[in-house]
Design a protein around this motif. Structure first.
Motif, PDB file in Angstrom:
ATOM      1  N   ASN A 492       0.889  -1.179  -0.015  1.00 15.40           N
ATOM      2  CA  ASN A 492       0.092  -0.051  -0.089  1.00 15.40           C
ATOM      3  C   ASN A 492       0.844   1.353   0.013  1.00 15.40           C
ATOM      4  O   ASN A 492       0.656   2.188  -0.589  1.00 15.40           O
ATOM      5  CB  ASN A 492      -0.837   0.096   1.320  1.00 15.40           C
ATOM      6  N   GLN A 493       1.958   1.203   0.719  1.00 13.93           N
ATOM      7  CA  GLN A 493       2.862   2.557   0.903  1.00 13.93           C
ATOM      8  C   GLN A 493       3.526   2.556  -0.581  1.00 13.93           C
ATOM      9  O   GLN A 493       3.553   3.883  -0.978  1.00 13.93           O
ATOM     10  CB  GLN A 493       3.787   2.165   1.958  1.00 13.93           C
ATOM     11  N   TYR A 494       4.144   1.317  -1.074  1.00 16.02           N
ATOM     12  CA  TYR A 494       4.637   1.599  -2.420  1.00 16.02           C
ATOM     13  C   TYR A 494       3.831   2.345  -3.422  1.00 16.02           C
ATOM     14  O   TYR A 494       3.901   3.090  -4.336  1.00 16.02           O
ATOM     15  CB  TYR A 494       5.167   0.112  -2.616  1.00 16.02           C
ATOM     16  N   LEU A 495       2.205   1.525  -3.546  1.00 17.66           N
ATOM     17  CA  LEU A 495       1.682   2.174  -4.531  1.00 17.66           C
ATOM     18  C   LEU A 495       0.979   3.851  -4.273  1.00 17.66           C
ATOM     19  O   LEU A 495       0.866   4.324  -5.219  1.00 17.66           O
ATOM     20  CB  LEU A 495       0.145   1.270  -4.252  1.00 17.66           C
ATOM     21  N   SER A 496       0.923   3.998  -2.955  1.00 22.10           N
ATOM     22  CA  SER A 496       0.661   5.157  -2.602  1.00 22.10           C
ATOM     23  C   SER A 496       1.778   6.488  -3.306  1.00 22.10           C
ATOM     24  O   SER A 496       1.304   7.303  -3.771  1.00 22.10           O
ATOM     25  CB  SER A 496       0.582   5.400  -1.176  1.00 22.10           C
ATOM     26  N   GLU A 497       2.736   5.906  -2.840  1.00 25.27           N
ATOM     27  CA  GLU A 497       3.980   6.915  -3.227  1.00 25.27           C
ATOM     28  C   GLU A 497       4.138   6.886  -5.038  1.00 25.27           C
ATOM     29  O   GLU A 497       4.175   7.931  -5.455  1.00 25.27           O
ATOM     30  CB  GLU A 497       5.265   6.522  -2.570  1.00 25.27           C
ATOM     31  N   ALA A 498       3.907   5.845  -5.460  1.00 24.83           N
ATOM     32  CA  ALA A 498       3.999   5.539  -6.810  1.00 24.83           C
ATOM     33  C   ALA A 498       3.110   6.480  -7.544  1.00 24.83           C
ATOM     34  O   ALA A 498       3.074   7.094  -8.532  1.00 24.83           O
ATOM     35  CB  ALA A 498       4.254   4.281  -7.605  1.00 24.83           C
ATOM     36  N   LEU A 499       1.820   6.281  -6.986  1.00 22.91           N
ATOM     37  CA  LEU A 499       0.659   6.997  -7.734  1.00 22.91           C
ATOM     38  C   LEU A 499       0.705   8.370  -7.712  1.00 22.91           C
ATOM     39  O   LEU A 499       0.415   9.136  -8.622  1.00 22.91           O
ATOM     40  CB  LEU A 499      -0.881   6.456  -7.226  1.00 22.91           C
ATOM     41  N   SER A 500       1.337   9.047  -6.375  1.00 25.03           N
ATOM     42  CA  SER A 500       1.511  10.344  -6.180  1.00 25.03           C
ATOM     43  C   SER A 500       2.414  10.910  -7.160  1.00 25.03           C
ATOM     44  O   SER A 500       1.965  11.889  -7.892  1.00 25.03           O
ATOM     45  CB  SER A 500       1.867  10.345  -4.865  1.00 25.03           C
ATOM     46  N   LYS A 501       3.537  10.122  -7.516  1.00 23.63           N
ATOM     47  CA  LYS A 501       4.541  10.831  -8.431  1.00 23.63           C
ATOM     48  C   LYS A 501       3.976  10.767  -9.816  1.00 23.63           C
ATOM     49  O   LYS A 501       4.605  11.372 -10.545  1.00 23.63           O
ATOM     50  CB  LYS A 501       5.752   9.918  -8.190  1.00 23.63           C
ATOM     51  N   LEU A 502       3.097   9.896 -10.017  1.00 28.86           N
ATOM     52  CA  LEU A 502       2.721   9.752 -11.421  1.00 28.86           C
ATOM     53  C   LEU A 502       1.502  10.711 -11.556  1.00 28.86           C
ATOM     54  O   LEU A 502       1.025  10.741 -12.778  1.00 28.86           O
ATOM     55  CB  LEU A 502       2.374   8.139 -11.634  1.00 28.86           C
ATOM     56  N   GLY A 503       0.981  11.109 -10.427  1.00 22.27           N
ATOM     57  CA  GLY A 503      -0.026  12.138 -10.839  1.00 22.27           C
ATOM     58  C   GLY A 503      -1.366  11.468 -11.036  1.00 22.27           C
ATOM     59  O   GLY A 503      -2.431  11.953 -11.700  1.00 22.27           O
ATOM     60  N   LEU A 504      -1.730  10.422 -10.376  1.00 20.98           N
ATOM     61  CA  LEU A 504      -2.791   9.478 -10.488  1.00 20.98           C
ATOM     62  C   LEU A 504      -3.404   9.252  -9.108  1.00 20.98           C
ATOM     63  O   LEU A 504      -3.171   9.613  -8.049  1.00 20.98           O
ATOM     64  CB  LEU A 504      -2.439   7.888 -10.938  1.00 20.98           C
ATOM     65  N   GLU A 505      -4.744   8.885  -9.394  1.00 15.27           N
ATOM     66  CA  GLU A 505      -5.829   8.837  -7.980  1.00 15.27           C
ATOM     67  C   GLU A 505      -5.106   7.715  -7.069  1.00 15.27           C
ATOM     68  O   GLU A 505      -4.984   6.641  -7.825  1.00 15.27           O
ATOM     69  CB  GLU A 505      -7.110   8.700  -8.529  1.00 15.27           C
ATOM     70  N   GLN A 506      -5.340   7.747  -5.861  1.00 14.15           N
ATOM     71  CA  GLN A 506      -5.160   6.733  -4.986  1.00 14.15           C
ATOM     72  C   GLN A 506      -6.438   5.528  -5.153  1.00 14.15           C
ATOM     73  O   GLN A 506      -7.511   6.033  -5.181  1.00 14.15           O
ATOM     74  CB  GLN A 506      -4.932   7.426  -3.499  1.00 14.15           C
TER      75      GLN A 506
END
Length: 590
Positions: A492-506
């Motif tokens: 969950n932490q990995y996905l949250s950080e990756a989505l944030s940097k990619l500009g995608l919704e959580q």
């Protein structure tokens, strides 16, 4: 163990190329499947059910054994009976690739040093004198030490002291060849910043040699000095030039001529004067492709048209001849060097280590299909998997004004379905031996491949354009480098950080629970990746053998030698060809 392409072995090499292509085409549905799309395209479902039954129970050590072909450390064996189709696939994947292991003499020479580097027990490759280790990573230290020795042997056998190092970068290999072996080296490098850095490093080493020569000559281990204390060591010459795939041999010779013709000058004192002025001068851009050293020395030291014409009419090892070399020349650069070598009469020998096959331009290539069209042989057909029914034909050849990186040979080009898409060529660049060792060691970060494949399912739902096209993929990879990647980081932490940097919704809580279920399938993903990696050495062997066949079609024998330990340097094959006799004397024992 060296593979030679000469009159005695040419037909065998041709048949080998056909067998390699048969395997590649038979299992294209595996090699063209990106592991990052494992969940998006459900690659596991594409495997035959009998394969799934065997592979799903594998632990990481069993996967390492399958990939490396070596028995497991604990002495256990595979429990299930394998289907004949999987046994046939494994047997072909083991039998067809070029042998990547060094000969016993080479393997034992620096075994301890290499093992220490692999375990990170030491930070430098000790056999390489310390003068050449500065600002060089251990892997590169190992590579330049091994390849320089081989290049020097080729130059000695060819009776030629002149060398052209193409794609030389910062000149680490060049300095060892110049200062350590006394060769007259000219580099051709596209990046002006690399050339500027190389000249600075040359100058620093020259100053060190001059000081140590007076204070303590015993400290100059690995530096070839002349008998006269007043003479400086050989200093490399550098040329900034982007070599286009269409470059003609005459244009390449003119390039060397216009840049003082360093490798074409026979007078040592005259050459040394040029090099001294080069070190004291500055690099200026002459045009978009080419730069020279400031000053008006070109006219004074340029080779005359008469001498140039004479050089182009001889293949003898005189002062105008030179040896081509390139360490990990990227993409189309390696094939371009081969073409120039065959057409340049003053080039007497070639020593080439290629890499980055995915960056080559290839003929007749179509984009990879979104769905895998797999054709798995039945058990009754599996025993005949190595038989090829590909007749030699002249049909289907497209004319192209742009030289291609693959296929180079007429033979491979005439075989139907010889094309290699981007995905297989990218796969051929993977570090198979290193990955097998990671599995054997139980590297916990292996699971991060599953993290990335899970992230891809979100990308495809929200913004699929991020993974469409090679340019977008490169941009995506660049962004992902800034995401923390450790096995102890929760999904969950990995996905949250990756989505944030990619500009995608959580993702929502419910979606997060579904993604956790995918994580439970991480062993399936690794098992599929191992099966895919088994095809990588076959694809690389096809690319390299195609280059051998091209050289033979142009009238030159060649050989391929595994010169590096594949765990240290995955692209470990060196292609050698010489225009002078005797051919390849004892090179396989270097």
């Amino acid at each position: 163990m060296a593979l030679r392409c000469d009159p005695d072995s040419y037909q065998l090499i041709q048949n080998h190329a056909k067998n390699l292509l048969c395997f590649v085409n038979q299992y294209k549905w595996i090699s063209e499947a990106y592991i990052v799309e494992f969940f998006v395209k459900d690659h596991w479902a594409n495997l035959p059910g009998s394969w799934q039954d065997v592979l799903q129970d594998f632990d990481t050590e069993q996967m390492a054994s399958l990939l490396s072909g070596q028995p497991m450390n604990n002495g256990t064996i595979f429990q299930r009976v394998w289907p004949l189709s999987l046994l046939s696939f494994r047997a072909a994947a083991y039998a067809l690739p070029l042998p990547r292991i060094l000969c016993e003499k080479d393997e034992t020479f620096d075994h301890v040093e290499v093992q220490n580097l692999l375990r990170k027990a030491q930070t430098s490759y000790e056999p390489l004198p310390h003068h050449y280790r500065r600002h060089v990573k251990p892997k590169k230290q190992y590579e330049i030490f091994r390849l320089a020795k081989l290049i020097n042997e080729v130059c000695t056998d060819s009776r030629c002291l002149n060398l052209v190092d193409v794609g030389a970068g910062l000149g680490h290999l060049t300095r060892l060849l110049s200062f350590g072996y006394g060769l007259h080296v000219t580099t051709v490098e596209a990046d002006g910043c690399n050339v500027t850095g190389a000249i600075k490093l040359d100058s620093k080493l020259t100053e060190t040699i001059q000081v140590k020569r007076v204070e303590n000559p015993s400290k100059l281990k690995g530096v070839k000095l002349s008998e006269s204390a007043s003479d400086d060591p050989n200093i490399p010459s550098h040329v900034i030039f982007h070599i286009n795939a269409n470059i003609a041999a005459d244009d390449f010779l003119n390039l060397l001529q216009e840049n003082h013709g360093a490798v074409l000058l026979s007078d040592r004192e005259e050459r040394q004067t040029i090099v001294d002025k080069r070190l004291n001068g500055s690099i200026t851009s002459a045009d978009n492709n080419k730069s020279t050293v400031s000053g008006n020395e070109n006219a004074k030291y340029a080779m005359s048209e008469q001498n140039l014409a004479h050089a182009q009419q001889t293949v003898s090892c005189d002062d105008k001849s030179f040896v081509f070399a390139g360490l990990h020349t990227c993409g189309d650069l390696a094939p371009t060097i081969l073409r120039v070598f065959t057409r340049c009469k003053t080039a007497t020998a070639l020593v080439s280590v290629g890499c980055c096959y995915q960056r080559m331009t290839c003929r007749n290539v179509t984009p990879a299909k979104t769905q895998c069209n797999r054709t798995v042989p039945t058990d009754s057909q599996a025993a005949a998997i190595l038989d090829t029914g590909n007749p030699r034909t002249t049909a289907g050849i497209q004319n192209s004004s742009q030289p291609q990186g693959y296929p180079m040979s007429t033979w491979v080009n005439h075989i139907p379905n010889h094309e290699l898409n981007y995905e297989p060529r990218e796969l051929a660049c993977h570090a198979v031996d290193t990955y097998a060792q990671r599995l054997r060691d139980g590297d916990p970060n292996i699971i991060l491949q599953c993290y990335r494949a899970i992230l891809e399912t979100i990308i495809q739902k929200q913004h699929p354009e991020l993974s469409t096209g090679h340019a977008s993929i490169r941009k995506l990879k660049k962004i992902m480098r800034n995401v923390k990647k450790q096995h102890d980081v929760p999904l969950n932490q990995y996905l949250s950080e990756a989505l944030s940097k990619l500009g995608l919704e959580q993702v929502s809580i419910d979606e997060s629970k579904e993604l956790e279920k995918l994580l439970a399938r991480w062993k399936q993903l690794i098992a599929f990746h191992v099966v895919r990696l088994l095809t990588a050495p076959v694809i690389e062997s096809l690319i390299l053998i195609d280059r051998m066949l091209y050289l033979y079609e142009q009238g030159f024998e060649s050989q391929l030698i595994p010169v590096f330990n594949p765990k240290m340097s995955p692209r470990n094959f060196v292609l050698i060809s010489k225009k002078t006799s005797p051919q390849f004397q004892d090179l396989e024992t270097l």
